[in-house]
Design a protein around this motif. Sequence first.
Motif, PDB file in Angstrom:
ATOM      1  N   ASN A 253       0.830  -1.204   0.000  1.00 43.74           N
ATOM      2  CA  ASN A 253       0.000   0.000   0.000  1.00 43.74           C
ATOM      3  C   ASN A 253       0.868   1.260   0.000  1.00 43.74           C
ATOM      4  N   ALA A 254       0.220   2.390  -0.197  1.00 47.53           N
ATOM      5  CA  ALA A 254       0.924   3.659  -0.353  1.00 47.53           C
ATOM      6  C   ALA A 254       1.712   4.040   0.901  1.00 47.53           C
ATOM      7  N   ASP A 255       1.192   3.712   2.077  1.00 47.46           N
ATOM      8  CA  ASP A 255       1.912   4.044   3.314  1.00 47.46           C
ATOM      9  C   ASP A 255       3.220   3.262   3.431  1.00 47.46           C
ATOM     10  N   HIS A 256       3.186   1.988   3.079  1.00 49.43           N
ATOM     11  CA  HIS A 256       4.410   1.181   3.122  1.00 49.43           C
ATOM     12  C   HIS A 256       5.427   1.675   2.100  1.00 49.43           C
ATOM     13  N   LEU A 257       4.942   2.008   0.928  1.00 52.45           N
ATOM     14  CA  LEU A 257       5.827   2.503  -0.119  1.00 52.45           C
ATOM     15  C   LEU A 257       6.471   3.824   0.296  1.00 52.45           C
ATOM     16  N   ALA A 258       5.692   4.705   0.900  1.00 50.39           N
ATOM     17  CA  ALA A 258       6.225   5.993   1.369  1.00 50.39           C
ATOM     18  C   ALA A 258       7.272   5.776   2.451  1.00 50.39           C
ATOM     19  N   LEU A 259       7.047   4.823   3.321  1.00 56.32           N
ATOM     20  CA  LEU A 259       8.010   4.522   4.379  1.00 56.32           C
ATOM     21  C   LEU A 259       9.320   3.984   3.791  1.00 56.32           C
ATOM     22  N   ILE A 260       9.216   3.085   2.835  1.00 56.68           N
ATOM     23  CA  ILE A 260      10.416   2.537   2.193  1.00 56.68           C
ATOM     24  C   ILE A 260      11.162   3.626   1.438  1.00 56.68           C
ATOM     25  N   LYS A 261      10.434   4.484   0.738  1.00 55.36           N
ATOM     26  CA  LYS A 261      11.055   5.589   0.001  1.00 55.36           C
ATOM     27  C   LYS A 261      11.795   6.520   0.960  1.00 55.36           C
TER      28      LYS A 261
END
Length: 112
Positions: A2-10
């Motif tokens: 999801n977008a939250d996980h992707l933002a955290l990884i980024k």
Amino acid sequence: MNADHLALIKTFTHYFLHLIFPAFIAYLFYRKQWKNAYFIMVATLLVDIDHLFANPIFDPDRMSIGFHFLHSYPAIAVYFLMLFFKGNSRIIGIGLLFHMLTDYQDFVLWPH
């Protein structure tokens, strides 16, 4: 993912490349003085002072490269030329170029 996980990884990747990976570069190329080289490379984060002149200061959808004056192509050319000097000038050039690469990947390799 999801977008939250992707933002955290980024975000993790961005700060890892700015703060931790320069230690590997310093150790690889400046083994005897790696701590000094690392701190110089981390100090090149001060190049982000040019963000203070933008409105808004931070825009996740804005590419830093080519927008901010210390992230401009002429500035990057100067950072490249610094590689041809010896000592701390070269370390600063490496740090600045790696900073630009980090900012570039942050915008180009990740979805917005």
